[in-house]
Design a protein around this motif. Structure first.
Motif, PDB file in Angstrom:
ATOM      1  N   MET A   1       8.864 -19.675   8.066  1.00 26.72           N
ATOM      2  CA  MET A   1       8.452 -18.291   8.299  1.00 26.72           C
ATOM      3  C   MET A   1       7.827 -17.685   7.045  1.00 26.72           C
ATOM      4  O   MET A   1       6.770 -17.035   7.099  1.00 26.72           O
ATOM      5  N   LEU A   2       8.475 -17.888   5.902  1.00 23.91           N
ATOM      6  CA  LEU A   2       7.972 -17.332   4.641  1.00 23.91           C
ATOM      7  C   LEU A   2       6.629 -17.942   4.266  1.00 23.91           C
ATOM      8  O   LEU A   2       5.718 -17.234   3.807  1.00 23.91           O
ATOM      9  N   ALA A   3       6.496 -19.246   4.459  1.00 22.70           N
ATOM     10  CA  ALA A   3       5.241 -19.924   4.111  1.00 22.70           C
ATOM     11  C   ALA A   3       4.082 -19.367   4.923  1.00 22.70           C
ATOM     12  O   ALA A   3       3.015 -19.038   4.379  1.00 22.70           O
ATOM     13  N   GLY A   4       4.274 -19.246   6.232  1.00 24.26           N
ATOM     14  CA  GLY A   4       3.202 -18.708   7.069  1.00 24.26           C
ATOM     15  C   GLY A   4       2.892 -17.264   6.744  1.00 24.26           C
ATOM     16  O   GLY A   4       1.719 -16.875   6.650  1.00 24.26           O
ATOM     17  N   SER A   5       3.916 -16.449   6.533  1.00 26.73           N
ATOM     18  CA  SER A   5       3.722 -15.016   6.315  1.00 26.73           C
ATOM     19  C   SER A   5       3.077 -14.714   4.972  1.00 26.73           C
ATOM     20  O   SER A   5       2.277 -13.786   4.856  1.00 26.73           O
ATOM     21  N   ILE A   6       3.422 -15.480   3.946  1.00 27.65           N
ATOM     22  CA  ILE A   6       2.927 -15.189   2.597  1.00 27.65           C
ATOM     23  C   ILE A   6       1.644 -15.951   2.269  1.00 27.65           C
ATOM     24  O   ILE A   6       0.730 -15.408   1.642  1.00 27.65           O
ATOM     25  N   LEU A   7       1.544 -17.200   2.721  1.00 29.53           N
ATOM     26  CA  LEU A   7       0.383 -18.026   2.370  1.00 29.53           C
ATOM     27  C   LEU A   7      -0.737 -17.967   3.397  1.00 29.53           C
ATOM     28  O   LEU A   7      -1.858 -18.385   3.111  1.00 29.53           O
ATOM     29  N   GLY A   8      -0.455 -17.484   4.595  1.00 28.58           N
ATOM     30  CA  GLY A   8      -1.469 -17.484   5.631  1.00 28.58           C
ATOM     31  C   GLY A   8      -1.478 -18.799   6.395  1.00 28.58           C
ATOM     32  O   GLY A   8      -0.700 -19.718   6.105  1.00 28.58           O
ATOM     33  N   ALA A   9      -2.368 -18.897   7.363  1.00 28.94           N
ATOM     34  CA  ALA A   9      -2.372 -20.034   8.282  1.00 28.94           C
ATOM     35  C   ALA A   9      -2.651 -21.363   7.598  1.00 28.94           C
ATOM     36  O   ALA A   9      -1.923 -22.343   7.782  1.00 28.94           O
ATOM     37  N   ARG A  10      -3.704 -21.404   6.796  1.00 28.36           N
ATOM     38  CA  ARG A  10      -4.125 -22.677   6.219  1.00 28.36           C
ATOM     39  C   ARG A  10      -3.102 -23.233   5.242  1.00 28.36           C
ATOM     40  O   ARG A  10      -2.629 -24.368   5.387  1.00 28.36           O
TER      41      ARG A  10
ATOM     42  N   GLY B   1      -0.041 -22.103   4.525  1.00 30.84           N
ATOM     43  CA  GLY B   1       1.310 -22.164   5.050  1.00 30.84           C
ATOM     44  C   GLY B   1       1.542 -23.443   5.836  1.00 30.84           C
ATOM     45  O   GLY B   1       2.575 -24.101   5.703  1.00 30.84           O
ATOM     46  N   THR B   2       0.553 -23.795   6.657  1.00 26.08           N
ATOM     47  CA  THR B   2       0.640 -25.042   7.415  1.00 26.08           C
ATOM     48  C   THR B   2       0.645 -26.242   6.486  1.00 26.08           C
ATOM     49  O   THR B   2       1.407 -27.200   6.688  1.00 26.08           O
ATOM     50  N   LEU B   3      -0.180 -26.193   5.465  1.00 28.48           N
ATOM     51  CA  LEU B   3      -0.238 -27.302   4.509  1.00 28.48           C
ATOM     52  C   LEU B   3       1.114 -27.507   3.831  1.00 28.48           C
ATOM     53  O   LEU B   3       1.547 -28.656   3.634  1.00 28.48           O
ATOM     54  N   ALA B   4       1.791 -26.411   3.478  1.00 32.44           N
ATOM     55  CA  ALA B   4       3.097 -26.526   2.826  1.00 32.44           C
ATOM     56  C   ALA B   4       4.072 -27.306   3.707  1.00 32.44           C
ATOM     57  O   ALA B   4       4.816 -28.171   3.231  1.00 32.44           O
ATOM     58  N   VAL B   5       4.062 -27.012   5.002  1.00 32.02           N
ATOM     59  CA  VAL B   5       4.951 -27.707   5.935  1.00 32.02           C
ATOM     60  C   VAL B   5       4.534 -29.165   6.078  1.00 32.02           C
ATOM     61  O   VAL B   5       5.383 -30.069   6.110  1.00 32.02           O
ATOM     62  N   LEU B   6       3.247 -29.417   6.157  1.00 30.26           N
ATOM     63  CA  LEU B   6       2.764 -30.787   6.313  1.00 30.26           C
ATOM     64  C   LEU B   6       3.084 -31.644   5.089  1.00 30.26           C
ATOM     65  O   LEU B   6       3.305 -32.855   5.212  1.00 30.26           O
ATOM     66  N   ILE B   7       3.105 -31.022   3.915  1.00 35.63           N
ATOM     67  CA  ILE B   7       3.483 -31.759   2.705  1.00 35.63           C
ATOM     68  C   ILE B   7       4.905 -32.282   2.838  1.00 35.63           C
ATOM     69  O   ILE B   7       5.192 -33.446   2.534  1.00 35.63           O
ATOM     70  N   VAL B   8       5.794 -31.426   3.313  1.00 37.18           N
ATOM     71  CA  VAL B   8       7.193 -31.825   3.474  1.00 37.18           C
ATOM     72  C   VAL B   8       7.317 -32.942   4.506  1.00 37.18           C
ATOM     73  O   VAL B   8       8.019 -33.944   4.284  1.00 37.18           O
ATOM     74  N   ILE B   9       6.624 -32.791   5.640  1.00 37.44           N
ATOM     75  CA  ILE B   9       6.682 -33.820   6.672  1.00 37.44           C
ATOM     76  C   ILE B   9       6.097 -35.132   6.158  1.00 37.44           C
ATOM     77  O   ILE B   9       6.630 -36.222   6.424  1.00 37.44           O
ATOM     78  N   GLY B  10       5.004 -35.048   5.410  1.00 38.93           N
ATOM     79  CA  GLY B  10       4.398 -36.251   4.850  1.00 38.93           C
ATOM     80  C   GLY B  10       5.323 -36.958   3.873  1.00 38.93           C
ATOM     81  O   GLY B  10       5.435 -38.195   3.886  1.00 38.93           O
ATOM     82  N   LEU B  11       5.995 -36.187   3.031  1.00 40.47           N
ATOM     83  CA  LEU B  11       6.947 -36.782   2.088  1.00 40.47           C
ATOM     84  C   LEU B  11       8.107 -37.428   2.826  1.00 40.47           C
ATOM     85  O   LEU B  11       8.577 -38.510   2.458  1.00 40.47           O
TER      86      LEU B  11
ATOM     87  N   ALA C   1       4.082 -22.299  11.519  1.00 38.89           N
ATOM     88  CA  ALA C   1       3.523 -21.753  10.282  1.00 38.89           C
ATOM     89  C   ALA C   1       2.078 -21.297  10.481  1.00 38.89           C
ATOM     90  O   ALA C   1       1.670 -20.254   9.972  1.00 38.89           O
ATOM     91  N   PHE C   2       1.321 -22.091  11.237  1.00 40.87           N
ATOM     92  CA  PHE C   2      -0.084 -21.738  11.465  1.00 40.87           C
ATOM     93  C   PHE C   2      -0.217 -20.416  12.231  1.00 40.87           C
ATOM     94  O   PHE C   2      -0.985 -19.529  11.838  1.00 40.87           O
ATOM     95  N   LEU C   3       0.525 -20.277  13.310  1.00 42.93           N
ATOM     96  CA  LEU C   3       0.410 -19.071  14.130  1.00 42.93           C
ATOM     97  C   LEU C   3       0.963 -17.847  13.416  1.00 42.93           C
ATOM     98  O   LEU C   3       0.392 -16.748  13.504  1.00 42.93           O
ATOM     99  N   ILE C   4       2.068 -18.014  12.693  1.00 38.96           N
ATOM    100  CA  ILE C   4       2.595 -16.899  11.901  1.00 38.96           C
ATOM    101  C   ILE C   4       1.568 -16.474  10.864  1.00 38.96           C
ATOM    102  O   ILE C   4       1.295 -15.286  10.683  1.00 38.96           O
ATOM    103  N   GLY C   5       1.000 -17.450  10.166  1.00 35.96           N
ATOM    104  CA  GLY C   5      -0.001 -17.137   9.145  1.00 35.96           C
ATOM    105  C   GLY C   5      -1.237 -16.488   9.717  1.00 35.96           C
ATOM    106  O   GLY C   5      -1.796 -15.549   9.135  1.00 35.96           O
ATOM    107  N   LEU C   6      -1.667 -16.971  10.873  1.00 37.23           N
ATOM    108  CA  LEU C   6      -2.866 -16.422  11.503  1.00 37.23           C
ATOM    109  C   LEU C   6      -2.684 -14.945  11.826  1.00 37.23           C
ATOM    110  O   LEU C   6      -3.572 -14.114  11.591  1.00 37.23           O
TER     111      LEU C   6
END
Length: 202
Positions: A44-53, A55-65, A97-102
């Motif tokens: 929630m924080l990532a999408g709200s503070i970083l925006g869609a792009r 915020g989504t990337l932050a989550v994808l980094i974790v999933i990728g790791l 994260a994407f939709l929250i950020g959007l």
């Protein structure tokens, strides 16, 4: 084509770290394979503070790791974790994260900012995650009814999700007063503002 910025990538990495740290704060439930964690709050924080792009990337980094085997999900990692009972929730996070950020990028700040943030984060940061999460939980654990799946994977978590959405709205509302999202993300172009643009806005 929209450009990715070094600043945005750095903040995405930082929020990925926040998400990893929050994953260690968890409470197991005796009747469910899904623990209570603060990871959804981080989404929630990532999408709200970083925006869609970003915020989504932050989550994808974790999933990728996690996919690479790093213990970034509460001390666990690997493909077995991603394909396990909680996999449906995990793979719903980037969409959340994407939709929250959007919506955060397009949100006008006024007296209703807190309420709007809380609503958006609860709907997309919590409720959106459950269809995929509960369905995959039921499939991987062999549950024979939706009632059992909802009891194990949704109903007990709703009160906590409400608190998380309210907490996120409170934090983000405070952050925006000091550093509005317009200064972080150029909504018209999807790139981070440089310092000169930020000073002009201020």
């Amino acid at each position: 084509m929209n450009k990715w910025s070094t600043r945005g990538l750095i903040f995405s990495a930082l929020f990925a770290g926040v998400m990893i740290a929050m994953s260690y704060i968890k409470f197991a439930l005796p009747f469910s394979a899904v623990p209570i964690t603060l990871q959804t709050l981080a989404v929630m924080l990532a999408g709200s503070i970083l925006g869609a792009r970003y915020g989504t990337l932050a989550v994808l980094i974790v999933i990728g790791l996690a996919a690479a085997g790093f213990p970034v999900l509460g001390g666990r990692g690997g493909l077995a974790v991603l394909a396990g009972p909680t996999g449906g929730y995990i793979f719903s996070w980037p969409f959340a994260a994407f939709l929250i950020g959007l919506l955060a990028q397009r949100m006008k700040q006024n007296n209703l900012t807190f309420a709007k943030l809380a609503f958006v984060n609860f709907i997309f940061g919590a409720l959106l995650v459950y269809p995929g999460g509960v369905s995959w939980l039921a499939y991987t654990t062999g549950m024979d009814s939706w009632g059992k799946a909802l009891t194990a994977g949704m109903w007990p978590f709703l009160p906590g999700d409400t608190v998380k959405a309210l907490l996120c709205a409170s934090v983000v509302s405070a952050v925006w007063k000091v550093y509005p999202i317009e200064r972080i993300l150029d909504s018209s172009h999807g790139v981070w503002l440089d310092e000169e643009k930020a000073r002009v806005i201020r």
